[in-house]
Design a protein around this motif. Structure first.
Motif, PDB file in Angstrom:
ATOM      1  N   VAL A   9       0.835  -1.251  -0.047  1.00  0.00           N
ATOM      2  CA  VAL A   9       0.011   0.133   0.100  1.00  0.00           C
ATOM      3  C   VAL A   9       0.767   1.309   0.015  1.00  0.00           C
ATOM      4  O   VAL A   9       0.601   2.283  -0.632  1.00  0.00           O
ATOM      5  CB  VAL A   9      -0.834   0.098   1.141  1.00  0.00           C
ATOM      6  N   SER A  10       1.869   1.159   0.981  1.00  0.00           N
ATOM      7  CA  SER A  10       2.673   2.454   0.915  1.00  0.00           C
ATOM      8  C   SER A  10       3.441   2.506  -0.388  1.00  0.00           C
ATOM      9  O   SER A  10       3.684   3.877  -0.891  1.00  0.00           O
ATOM     10  CB  SER A  10       3.625   2.030   2.105  1.00  0.00           C
ATOM     11  N   GLU A  11       3.843   1.450  -1.060  1.00  0.00           N
ATOM     12  CA  GLU A  11       4.597   1.535  -2.159  1.00  0.00           C
ATOM     13  C   GLU A  11       3.633   2.132  -3.406  1.00  0.00           C
ATOM     14  O   GLU A  11       4.046   3.057  -4.152  1.00  0.00           O
ATOM     15  CB  GLU A  11       5.233   0.095  -2.708  1.00  0.00           C
ATOM     16  N   GLU A  12       2.526   1.818  -3.304  1.00  0.00           N
ATOM     17  CA  GLU A  12       1.755   2.198  -4.473  1.00  0.00           C
ATOM     18  C   GLU A  12       1.196   3.750  -4.241  1.00  0.00           C
ATOM     19  O   GLU A  12       1.081   4.567  -5.076  1.00  0.00           O
ATOM     20  CB  GLU A  12       0.414   1.494  -4.553  1.00  0.00           C
ATOM     21  N   TRP A  13       1.217   4.220  -2.862  1.00  0.00           N
ATOM     22  CA  TRP A  13       0.763   5.621  -2.849  1.00  0.00           C
ATOM     23  C   TRP A  13       2.063   6.439  -3.060  1.00  0.00           C
ATOM     24  O   TRP A  13       1.863   7.569  -3.381  1.00  0.00           O
ATOM     25  CB  TRP A  13       0.552   5.608  -1.116  1.00  0.00           C
ATOM     26  N   GLU A  14       3.238   6.086  -2.762  1.00  0.00           N
ATOM     27  CA  GLU A  14       4.284   6.896  -3.071  1.00  0.00           C
ATOM     28  C   GLU A  14       4.308   6.988  -4.623  1.00  0.00           C
ATOM     29  O   GLU A  14       4.569   8.140  -5.176  1.00  0.00           O
ATOM     30  CB  GLU A  14       5.744   6.019  -2.817  1.00  0.00           C
ATOM     31  N   GLN A  15       4.053   6.316  -5.457  1.00  0.00           N
ATOM     32  CA  GLN A  15       3.863   6.326  -7.005  1.00  0.00           C
ATOM     33  C   GLN A  15       2.922   7.341  -7.228  1.00  0.00           C
ATOM     34  O   GLN A  15       3.111   7.987  -8.176  1.00  0.00           O
ATOM     35  CB  GLN A  15       3.709   4.810  -7.440  1.00  0.00           C
ATOM     36  N   PHE A  16       1.727   7.280  -6.750  1.00  0.00           N
ATOM     37  CA  PHE A  16       0.337   8.173  -7.018  1.00  0.00           C
ATOM     38  C   PHE A  16       1.164   9.553  -6.640  1.00  0.00           C
ATOM     39  O   PHE A  16       0.775  10.381  -7.380  1.00  0.00           O
ATOM     40  CB  PHE A  16      -0.407   7.730  -6.173  1.00  0.00           C
ATOM     41  N   VAL A  17       1.721   9.732  -5.312  1.00  0.00           N
ATOM     42  CA  VAL A  17       2.183  11.127  -4.973  1.00  0.00           C
ATOM     43  C   VAL A  17       3.122  11.798  -5.905  1.00  0.00           C
ATOM     44  O   VAL A  17       2.978  12.554  -6.741  1.00  0.00           O
ATOM     45  CB  VAL A  17       2.643  10.945  -3.543  1.00  0.00           C
ATOM     46  N   ASP A  18       4.136  11.090  -6.622  1.00  0.00           N
ATOM     47  CA  ASP A  18       4.997  11.521  -7.539  1.00  0.00           C
ATOM     48  C   ASP A  18       4.316  11.763  -9.088  1.00  0.00           C
ATOM     49  O   ASP A  18       4.802  12.554  -9.438  1.00  0.00           O
ATOM     50  CB  ASP A  18       6.107  10.482  -7.539  1.00  0.00           C
ATOM     51  N   SER A  19       3.772  10.857  -9.466  1.00  0.00           N
ATOM     52  CA  SER A  19       3.054  10.922 -10.693  1.00  0.00           C
ATOM     53  C   SER A  19       1.916  11.738 -10.874  1.00  0.00           C
ATOM     54  O   SER A  19       1.466  12.363 -11.858  1.00  0.00           O
ATOM     55  CB  SER A  19       2.604   9.424 -11.181  1.00  0.00           C
ATOM     56  N   LYS A  20       0.821  11.803  -9.772  1.00  0.00           N
ATOM     57  CA  LYS A  20      -0.566  12.374  -9.640  1.00  0.00           C
ATOM     58  C   LYS A  20      -0.425  13.525  -8.695  1.00  0.00           C
ATOM     59  O   LYS A  20      -1.123  14.683  -9.192  1.00  0.00           O
ATOM     60  CB  LYS A  20      -1.629  11.279  -9.723  1.00  0.00           C
ATOM     61  N   TRP A  21      -0.087  13.481  -7.647  1.00  0.00           N
ATOM     62  CA  TRP A  21      -0.446  14.370  -6.738  1.00  0.00           C
ATOM     63  C   TRP A  21       0.415  15.783  -6.826  1.00  0.00           C
ATOM     64  O   TRP A  21      -0.169  16.952  -6.734  1.00  0.00           O
ATOM     65  CB  TRP A  21      -0.415  13.897  -5.237  1.00  0.00           C
ATOM     66  N   MET A  22       1.795  15.413  -6.947  1.00  0.00           N
ATOM     67  CA  MET A  22       2.607  16.491  -7.289  1.00  0.00           C
ATOM     68  C   MET A  22       2.316  17.490  -8.438  1.00  0.00           C
ATOM     69  O   MET A  22       2.338  18.675  -8.023  1.00  0.00           O
ATOM     70  CB  MET A  22       4.202  16.035  -7.378  1.00  0.00           C
TER      71      MET A  22
END
Length: 473
Positions: A149-162
Motif C-alpha cells: 500500500v505504501s509503495e503504491e501511494w508513493e508512486q501516486f504522489v510522485d506521478s499524480k499528486w505533485m
C-alpha cells in the motif's frame, strides 16, 4: 441714509453667512472620521497579491503589455479548479482526505485504520436456528503490515499528486484575488454611491512623533470595477469621468504636513496625463514626499509592489499599489462651501437659496401661509399620461412661479406616480429633466412608472458600470 442702511444690511448678511459657512464646514469635519490606516477601509486588494505566473491575471503594475489596453488596470479571469484523479483503490481506505487537499505538505497515509471483519461466533448454539453463526467485529490494522500500500501511494504522489498540487496552488492564488474582487463588487452594489473605488499609490508607513500610526496612500485615482458574469471576468479600468489623479494628505496632522507640498504634488500630477502608471512622473513625486517628511534625511522610498509589514519612526513611502473600496470623502461638500464663501467675500451675489438658510430672504413669493392665497390657475394644456388629481395640477401651477416645490407623503401614496406625470408634462413642453435619488432603487421604481413610449428617452445612471457608460453615450 438709505445707502447706509443697505450697507449695514449687506455687512450683516455677509457676517451671518460667514458664520453659517464656518459652522457647516466644521460640522462636516466633525461627522467625518479621518482614516489613517488603509486597513480600516471597507475592502482592500493589494496588487502584490495578484499572481504573476498565471495566464488568467494581469495588472499594469507589472508594466505595459501589448495584449491589454492602457486603460486595463487589472484583469482577473476565473477558471475551473483542477481535479485530483487516480487515487489507487488499494490506498483509499488509508487516505486522510482533508490532508490530501493541503498542497503545502506532502500527504501521508494513516498509520492505522479500523476495519470491520466477519468472524465465527464463538457463542453460537449449533441446535439454535436463531443463533448467528458469524458476527461482525471491529479490527485495527497497521500500515507497516501492508508495504504494498505504501509503495503504491508513493508512486501516486510522485506521478499524480505533485503535478496536481502545483496546478492547484496556482488556481488558489488566482481564486483568492477573484474572490476578493467579487467581494468588492458585491459590497459596492450593496453600499451604493456613498462609497467609491480608488487605486492607491505611494503608501506611507510611519509612526509620527506624536505616536500616530499612519498607513495610507498619498496618490489616488478613481477606478471602475466591471464584471462579465458570462465568462467570469473582472476588469478594473479608470472611472467614467477619468482617473482624476489626486494627492491626499488628510491622514497627516497639520504640523506634519510640509508647507506647499500638497500644491507641489498636485501640480506634478498634471504631467502624468491622468495615468497612474506613468512611473516616470509618479516616482519623482513620491520621492519628493519622502524627502519632505524625513528629518535629517532619515526617510526612505521603495518602488516595491509589496507593502512594508512593520511601522517605524522613520517615514517610509512605497509604491505598493492597492485597489480600495471606501466611503466617499467630504471634499466635494467642503469645496462647495469654500466656493460660496469666496463668492461672498469677493462681493458676489449670494444665491437666494442660501439666503433662505440665513432666514434673511424676505421674498414672499413662496409664503404658503398667506391668508389670501389665490387658488391655482390650471394651465391650458396638461400632458399627464397617467391618472391624476388636483394636487398634481397644483404642483405644475406652483412651479410656474417658484424655484421649487416640496411634496411629502409616506410610502405608497403616489409620489413616484406624480413624478412620472410631471416628467412627461415637461418633456412635452420641450424641457429637460434631471432626477436624482439617494439610492439606485428609488430611480428603478420611478423608471418602472414611466410610460413605455417615454422610457427610450430616459438615460438611467444607476451606478458607474459599463451599462451606465453605454447608456450615457
Amino acid at each position: 441714509m438709505e445707502n447706509s442702511k443697505n450697507t449695514k444690511l449687506a455687512e450683516m448678511i455677509k457676517d451671518k453667512a460667514g458664520r453659517l459657512l464656518a459652522y457647516l464646514t466644521q460640522l462636516e469635519r466633525i461627522k467625518t472620521k479621518v482614516v489613517r490606516n488603509v486597513d480600516d477601509y471597507q475592502n482592500v486588494l493589494w496588487l502584490s497579491d495578484i499572481p504573476r505566473d498565471s495566464d488568467y491575471c494581469f495588472t499594469q503594475a507589472w508594466g505595459m503589455n501589448e495584449e491589454y489596453d492602457n486603460d486595463t488596470w487589472i484583469e482577473i479571469r476565473k477558471y475551473k479548479e483542477p481535479v485530483l484523479e487516480g487515487v489507487p483503490t488499494k490506498c483509499k481506505q488509508w487516505v486522510d482526505w482533508e490532508s490530501l487537499r493541503n498542497t503545502e505538505d506532502i500527504p501521508e497515509l494513516l498509520e492505522s485504520i479500523v476495519i470491520q471483519e466477519e468472524i465465527k461466533n464463538p457463542d453460537a448454539e449449533p441446535d439454535d436456528p436463531e443463533s448467528e453463526e458469524f458476527i461482525t467485529v471491529n479490527k485495527t490494522i497497521y500500515l507497516k503490515d501492508y508495504p504494498e500500500v505504501s509503495e503504491e501511494w508513493e508512486q501516486f504522489v510522485d506521478s499524480k499528486w505533485m503535478p496536481w498540487a502545483e496546478l492547484h496552488q496556482k488556481w488558489q492564488s488566482v481564486q483568492k484575488v477573484y474572490a476578493k474582487l467579487f467581494s468588492i463588487h458585491q459590497e459596492q452594489q450593496k453600499l451604493g454611491e456613498q462609497y467609491e473605488l480608488v487605486l492607491g499609490i505611494g503608501l506611507l508607513s510611519w509612526r509620527t512623533p506624536a505616536g500616530l500610526i499612519i498607513k495610507r496612500h498619498f496618490i489616488t485615482a478613481k477606478a471602475l470595477l466591471e464584471f462579465d458574469a458570462k465568462i467570469g471576468k473582472f476588469t478594473v479600468i479608470p472611472s467614467i469621468e477619468g482617473a482624476n489623479l489626486e494627492a491626499e494628505f488628510d491622514m497627516l496632522d497639520p504640523e506634519n504636513q510640509p508647507p506647499n507640498l500638497r500644491q507641489v504634488i498636485t501640480d506634478g500630477l498634471k504631467s502624468a496625463n491622468d495615468d497612474p502608471w506613468d512611473y516616470s512622473s509618479v516616482e519623482p513625486l513620491l520621492k519628493t514626499i519622502t524627502n519632505s517628511l524625513a528629518d535629517k534625511g532619515q526617510g526612505e522610498y521603495s518602488n516595491s509592489l509589496e507593502k512594508q509589514k512593520k511601522i517605524s519612526e522613520k517615514p517610509v513611502v512605497e509604491y505598493a499599489p492597492a485597489l480600495i473600496l471606501r466611503k466617499r470623502s467630504i471634499k466635494g461638500i467642503l469645496q462647495t462651501l469654500k466656493t460660496i464663501k469666496e463668492q461672498i467675500e469677493s462681493g458676489g451675489e449670494i444665491p437666494s437659496e442660501f439666503l433662505d438658510l440665513l432666514e434673511i430672504n424676505d421674498s414672499k413669493e413662496d409664503d404658503d401661509t398667506s391668508e389670501e392665497k389665490p387658488s391655482p390657475e390650471i394651465p391650458q394644456t396638461i400632458y399627464f399620461p397617467k391618472p391624476y388629481n388636483n394636487e398634481q395640477f397644483e404642483i405644475v401651477h406652483k412651479l410656474q412661479s417658484r424655484k421649487g416645490v416640496l411634496v411629502q407623503g409616506p410610502p405608497g401614496t403616489g409620489k413616484s406616480h406624480t413624478i412620472a406625470n410631471l416628467i412627461c408634462h415637461y418633456l412635452a413642453n420641450g424641457k429637460r429633466i434631471l432626477v436624482t435619488a439617494k439610492t439606485p432603487r428609488a430611480l428603478k421604481v420611478l423608471y418602472g412608472q414611466m410610460p413605455k413610449q417615454i422610457r427610450p428617452l430616459c438615460v438611467s445612471l444607476l451606478g458607474s458600470g459599463l451599462a451606465e457608460k453605454n447608456s450615457l453615450e
